[in-house]
Design an enzyme around this catalytic site. Sequence first.
Site, short mmCIF file in Angstrom:
data_model
loop_
_atom_site.label_atom_id
_atom_site.label_comp_id
_atom_site.label_asym_id
_atom_site.label_seq_id
_atom_site.Cartn_x
_atom_site.Cartn_y
_atom_site.Cartn_z
N THR A 1 0.86 -1.36 -0.04
CA THR A 1 -0.11 0.08 -0.09
C THR A 1 0.83 1.14 -0.12
O THR A 1 0.26 2.26 -0.67
CB THR A 1 -0.89 0.08 1.37
OG1 THR A 1 -1.90 -1.25 1.12
CG2 THR A 1 -1.80 1.28 1.29
N THR B 1 1.08 -4.42 4.26
CA THR B 1 1.11 -4.74 5.84
C THR B 1 0.31 -6.05 5.73
O THR B 1 0.34 -6.80 7.03
CB THR B 1 0.24 -3.59 6.31
OG1 THR B 1 -1.19 -3.55 5.72
CG2 THR B 1 0.81 -2.23 6.11
#
Length: 317
Positions: A12, A84
């Site tokens: 991300t 993540t």
Amino acid sequence: MQKIFVLYTGGTIGMKPTPAGLVPDTALAESALQPYAGQAAFRWHICQPLIDSSNVTPTHWAEWLAIIQAALPEHDGILILHGTDTLAYTANLLALALGNHGKPIVLTGSQKPYHAPHSDAPANLQTAVAALQNPQLHSTVIAFAGRLYPAVGSSKYSTERDDGFDNPHFGTWQPEPAPQPGKLSGLPLRLDPAARVCSHLLTPGHSTEQTAHSLRHFPQQAAILLGYGQGHAPSSPELLDAVRHFTRNGGLLLNISQAHHGRTGTAYAQGNALRQAGAVGGGKCNIETATALMTLAAGNRWTADQLQQALQQLHLV
């Protein structure tokens, strides 16, 4: 000036919006570390292709491990930019497989893209760069939301909060002599991407039958059983027979707790039945640490005694 090797895997932190949703992009390398150009010389390695971290496989780990091992002698530290979702899995694997490397290896990412409004990415990069400059840091850590977490024992606990990571047993990284995870030594640590490790989550219902069938029929060198509480399982003769069959035929089975702050124990007969059938109690292992540990165990054909030795070295039992 420090020389820092940056391994950009995707995630991300560097994604850009598209009609189909967020996708990884290389543009991050042009600007993300410019604010720190006066503090360190950064050498970027941009993986091709960049990936969403939900696509991470042991093959990626093997590739990244080889890149890092080659870069370590010529650099003062390693910065890994990672999605993540599986960041804690990768952090655990690198911490275990690299052993006593003696240099800081810092993994970070973000909950929002670098250029998004109110992104947490710049702050996470600041935390990571500061960690790399800490002369007391000689291990693998996760930098997130202003904190450092030892890789072993860490997990992602939230998709909603900027402080999305935690290490319930070891807490935040502290300089010695604060209690921290140990290091593996005296054990073969070659990473074999072809080694099969399967995880089995126990839930009320038919999960014992499913797990028993998998242990008997699905090819796997190692297995992780996520039990209740202190590593408990239902009183299922079928499951216990399957565990005995699996372990007697060379399989390694690690029994861990589903609880976020869990630890397997020996106080209850319900859990001891699994150990008597051949399962190894995983102590403080979470699923991320267990996955990394069992990947190495399967690839190097550890015995149950060697697995127990590893758990002790890591301060997990």
